[in-house]
Design a protein around this motif. Structure first.
Motif, PDB file in Angstrom:
ATOM      1  N   THR A 135     -49.845  20.186 -90.752  1.00 46.22           N
ATOM      2  CA  THR A 135     -49.644  21.042 -89.529  1.00 46.22           C
ATOM      3  C   THR A 135     -50.007  22.337 -89.348  1.00 46.22           C
ATOM      4  O   THR A 135     -50.820  22.611 -88.450  1.00 46.22           O
ATOM      5  N   THR A 136     -49.511  22.894 -90.345  1.00 46.72           N
ATOM      6  CA  THR A 136     -49.675  24.236 -90.418  1.00 46.72           C
ATOM      7  C   THR A 136     -51.126  24.640 -90.608  1.00 46.72           C
ATOM      8  O   THR A 136     -51.754  25.557 -89.808  1.00 46.72           O
ATOM      9  N   VAL A 137     -51.787  24.259 -91.806  1.00 45.88           N
ATOM     10  CA  VAL A 137     -53.191  24.605 -91.717  1.00 45.88           C
ATOM     11  C   VAL A 137     -54.144  24.010 -90.390  1.00 45.88           C
ATOM     12  O   VAL A 137     -54.982  24.758 -90.184  1.00 45.88           O
ATOM     13  N   GLY A 138     -53.920  22.786 -90.258  1.00 48.62           N
ATOM     14  CA  GLY A 138     -54.716  22.339 -88.923  1.00 48.62           C
ATOM     15  C   GLY A 138     -54.384  23.117 -87.760  1.00 48.62           C
ATOM     16  O   GLY A 138     -55.361  23.210 -86.907  1.00 48.62           O
ATOM     17  N   THR A 139     -53.490  23.551 -87.468  1.00 46.98           N
ATOM     18  CA  THR A 139     -53.163  24.361 -86.204  1.00 46.98           C
ATOM     19  C   THR A 139     -53.802  25.501 -86.222  1.00 46.98           C
ATOM     20  O   THR A 139     -54.227  26.180 -85.218  1.00 46.98           O
ATOM     21  N   LEU A 140     -53.675  26.278 -87.423  1.00 47.03           N
ATOM     22  CA  LEU A 140     -54.376  27.651 -87.527  1.00 47.03           C
ATOM     23  C   LEU A 140     -55.734  27.554 -87.247  1.00 47.03           C
ATOM     24  O   LEU A 140     -56.499  28.236 -86.570  1.00 47.03           O
ATOM     25  N   LEU A 141     -56.515  26.635 -88.373  1.00 46.43           N
ATOM     26  CA  LEU A 141     -57.735  26.211 -88.081  1.00 46.43           C
ATOM     27  C   LEU A 141     -58.197  25.955 -86.596  1.00 46.43           C
ATOM     28  O   LEU A 141     -59.122  26.699 -86.354  1.00 46.43           O
ATOM     29  N   SER A 142     -57.456  24.977 -86.099  1.00 51.01           N
ATOM     30  CA  SER A 142     -57.944  24.647 -84.935  1.00 51.01           C
ATOM     31  C   SER A 142     -57.903  25.438 -83.831  1.00 51.01           C
ATOM     32  O   SER A 142     -58.843  25.866 -82.798  1.00 51.01           O
ATOM     33  N   THR A 143     -56.771  26.313 -83.626  1.00 54.41           N
ATOM     34  CA  THR A 143     -56.608  27.444 -82.711  1.00 54.41           C
ATOM     35  C   THR A 143     -57.699  28.654 -82.976  1.00 54.41           C
ATOM     36  O   THR A 143     -58.105  28.944 -82.021  1.00 54.41           O
ATOM     37  N   ILE A 144     -58.067  28.889 -84.124  1.00 52.94           N
ATOM     38  CA  ILE A 144     -58.899  29.827 -84.471  1.00 52.94           C
ATOM     39  C   ILE A 144     -60.283  29.231 -83.903  1.00 52.94           C
ATOM     40  O   ILE A 144     -61.115  30.166 -83.263  1.00 52.94           O
TER      41      ILE A 144
ATOM     42  N   SER B 267     -61.078  26.896 -81.741  1.00 50.58           N
ATOM     43  CA  SER B 267     -60.952  27.125 -80.452  1.00 50.58           C
ATOM     44  C   SER B 267     -60.944  28.386 -79.579  1.00 50.58           C
ATOM     45  O   SER B 267     -61.627  28.603 -78.506  1.00 50.58           O
ATOM     46  N   ILE B 268     -60.416  29.360 -79.967  1.00 48.63           N
ATOM     47  CA  ILE B 268     -60.616  30.631 -79.564  1.00 48.63           C
ATOM     48  C   ILE B 268     -62.096  31.305 -79.574  1.00 48.63           C
ATOM     49  O   ILE B 268     -62.777  31.699 -78.550  1.00 48.63           O
ATOM     50  N   LEU B 269     -62.646  31.101 -80.854  1.00 48.09           N
ATOM     51  CA  LEU B 269     -64.132  31.635 -81.053  1.00 48.09           C
ATOM     52  C   LEU B 269     -65.032  30.797 -80.018  1.00 48.09           C
ATOM     53  O   LEU B 269     -65.907  31.478 -79.264  1.00 48.09           O
ATOM     54  N   ALA B 270     -64.965  29.457 -80.027  1.00 48.96           N
ATOM     55  CA  ALA B 270     -65.706  28.795 -78.971  1.00 48.96           C
ATOM     56  C   ALA B 270     -65.338  29.077 -77.578  1.00 48.96           C
ATOM     57  O   ALA B 270     -66.349  29.276 -76.904  1.00 48.96           O
TER      58      ALA B 270
ATOM     59  N   PHE C 216     -60.768  19.839 -74.366  1.00 44.69           N
ATOM     60  CA  PHE C 216     -59.842  20.003 -73.472  1.00 44.69           C
ATOM     61  C   PHE C 216     -59.206  21.431 -73.591  1.00 44.69           C
ATOM     62  O   PHE C 216     -58.880  22.077 -72.731  1.00 44.69           O
ATOM     63  N   ASN C 217     -58.702  21.702 -74.763  1.00 36.25           N
ATOM     64  CA  ASN C 217     -57.994  22.883 -75.301  1.00 36.25           C
ATOM     65  C   ASN C 217     -58.997  24.253 -75.224  1.00 36.25           C
ATOM     66  O   ASN C 217     -58.634  25.114 -74.620  1.00 36.25           O
ATOM     67  N   VAL C 218     -60.344  23.895 -75.354  1.00 33.96           N
ATOM     68  CA  VAL C 218     -61.291  24.818 -75.395  1.00 33.96           C
ATOM     69  C   VAL C 218     -61.697  25.110 -74.176  1.00 33.96           C
ATOM     70  O   VAL C 218     -61.663  26.293 -73.755  1.00 33.96           O
ATOM     71  N   LEU C 219     -61.614  24.373 -72.874  1.00 34.51           N
ATOM     72  CA  LEU C 219     -61.607  24.394 -71.694  1.00 34.51           C
ATOM     73  C   LEU C 219     -60.639  25.267 -71.187  1.00 34.51           C
ATOM     74  O   LEU C 219     -60.835  26.325 -70.165  1.00 34.51           O
ATOM     75  N   ILE C 220     -59.206  24.919 -71.649  1.00 30.93           N
ATOM     76  CA  ILE C 220     -58.285  25.783 -71.137  1.00 30.93           C
ATOM     77  C   ILE C 220     -58.235  27.349 -71.629  1.00 30.93           C
ATOM     78  O   ILE C 220     -58.119  28.242 -70.795  1.00 30.93           O
ATOM     79  N   LEU C 221     -58.627  27.521 -72.752  1.00 37.65           N
ATOM     80  CA  LEU C 221     -58.909  28.865 -73.212  1.00 37.65           C
ATOM     81  C   LEU C 221     -60.017  29.584 -72.118  1.00 37.65           C
ATOM     82  O   LEU C 221     -60.001  30.885 -72.141  1.00 37.65           O
ATOM     83  N   ARG C 222     -61.162  28.669 -72.419  1.00 41.39           N
ATOM     84  CA  ARG C 222     -62.268  29.388 -71.576  1.00 41.39           C
ATOM     85  C   ARG C 222     -61.887  29.777 -70.437  1.00 41.39           C
ATOM     86  O   ARG C 222     -62.156  30.838 -70.002  1.00 41.39           O
TER      87      ARG C 222
ATOM     88  N   MET D  88     -54.157  39.681 -74.477  1.00 41.13           N
ATOM     89  CA  MET D  88     -54.088  39.513 -73.299  1.00 41.13           C
ATOM     90  C   MET D  88     -53.726  38.034 -72.628  1.00 41.13           C
ATOM     91  O   MET D  88     -53.487  37.471 -71.616  1.00 41.13           O
ATOM     92  N   SER D  89     -54.271  37.097 -73.765  1.00 42.55           N
ATOM     93  CA  SER D  89     -54.207  35.691 -73.406  1.00 42.55           C
ATOM     94  C   SER D  89     -53.029  34.922 -74.401  1.00 42.55           C
ATOM     95  O   SER D  89     -53.393  33.951 -74.577  1.00 42.55           O
ATOM     96  N   GLY D  90     -51.978  35.669 -74.866  1.00 42.62           N
ATOM     97  CA  GLY D  90     -51.022  34.954 -75.573  1.00 42.62           C
ATOM     98  C   GLY D  90     -50.454  33.812 -74.996  1.00 42.62           C
ATOM     99  O   GLY D  90     -49.909  32.723 -75.959  1.00 42.62           O
TER     100      GLY D  90
END
Length: 331
Positions: free
Chosen positions: A120-129, A131-134, A191-197, A229-231
């Motif tokens: 969960t820790t490694v996957g959440t960090l990797l997926s969040t990073i 997703s933010i870049l994309a 879905f998460n990428v579109l939310i951040l976008r 600004m997007s915390g």
């Protein structure tokens, strides 16, 4: 009225235009009368309505908390209390933490908990990073291949390759019995990428232009302006990823053949739901055949499975509504 000296006709003076009389001193101005047919949400609730709302909310809270109460109470009860109640314990009896001592004594449950927390820790960090870049790249209209990549992301929300092609891909990459098989197949959610976008597109363009005038590049703009600004949106997306990784068991059931690498949810499914004896050595025999067996041990495993999410969610909940709704409206 006044008389024109040349024509002899009566003419009106500008200062003679009648004006409404000012309100009398000490009296409030008359308010516009409201329509009798007001919406329900504008009306003042009566005492019976307030009482009905309180009863409904209390019933909902009771329906949510009562199962959790019985699970926790059963996990800290003795086998004699469980046998006396005929199943789940509702009335507290003798308190015993023997079930937790057994499952945390170094057996398969302990290993599974460590695996789940690590994945969960490694996957959440990797997926969040990722997703933010994309999302940042897709939020810039002038980025390379902006529309084709965005269209590809949208397609993946409605169409998937299927179980067999995915398994062949994971097997071809040599990820069978690897912890990466629990992370990489679902590392990015469209879905998460579109939310951040959508959230990134809501950042004031003037701020970004000012940063570029000062010499900031894309990495600095993203790291020092857009991300802070997007915390709220990032916290919500991280929560989505964390809950998904921690609760996932299907990938482990497909790709993990070594039971020492099972996550906690797969142990929960195999032992609690299906009643299968936990395989492995070490502390496994203590879990299955120890002094406390059966229902208390199963409920203790369930408590361990839901405790991390319950501990993290209150810290992210205040960002939940703001991050999802604001990110969905923007753009």
């Amino acid at each position: 009225m006044s008389i024109d000296n040349d024509t002899g006709q009566a003419m009106s003076r500008p200062d003679a235009v009648p004006f409404p009389a000012p309100p009398r001193a000490g009296r409030a101005p008359r308010r516009r009368r409201r329509s009798r047919h007001r919406p329900v949400w504008e009306g003042v609730p009566g005492p019976f309505t307030q009482a009905g709302k309180g009863i409904a909310l209390a019933a909902i809270v009771l329906a949510v908390l009562f199962p959790l109460y019985t699970v926790v109470l059963t996990s800290i009860s003795t086998q004699a209390d469980v046998n006396r109640s005929g199943g789940m314990v509702v009335v507290p009896g003798q308190i015993s933490f023997a079930a937790y001592e057994q499952i945390l004594s170094g057996g398969i449950v302990t290993r599974a908990a460590i695996v789940s927390v690590g994945v969960t820790t490694v996957g959440t960090l990797l997926s969040t990073i990722v997703s933010i870049l994309a999302a940042y790249g897709l939020s810039r209209p002038g980025s390379v291949l902006h529309r084709p990549i965005l269209f590809t992301f949208l397609i993946t929300m409605f169409f998937g390759a299927g179980m067999i092609p995915t398994y062949l891909l994971v097997s071809g990459l040599g990820l069978i019995d690897s912890y990466w098989s629990l992370i990489l197949p679902g590392a990015v959610s469209a879905f998460n990428v579109l939310i951040l976008r959508n959230f990134f597109m809501g950042v004031d363009q003037a701020i970004l232009d000012a940063a570029r005038i000062d010499g900031a590049g894309d990495w600095r703009v993203l790291g020092q302006i857009v991300v802070p600004m997007s915390g709220a949106a990032i916290a919500v997306v991280a929560l989505f990823y964390g809950v998904g990784y921690f609760n996932a068991f299907f990938n482990a059931m497909l790709y993990i053949n070594d039971n020492t690498k099972w996550p906690l949810q797969l142990v929960l499914r195999s032992y609690v739901l299906q009643g299968v004896a936990l395989p492995g050595g070490g502390g496994t025999a203590d879990v299955v055949t120890g002094a406390v067996s059966g229902l208390p041990v199963k409920m203790a495993i369930m408590v361990l499975a839901i405790l991390p999410i319950l501990a993290v969610y209150p810290f992210v909940q205040r960002h939940f509504t703001k991050g999802v709704i604001f990110g969905a409206i923007k753009g």
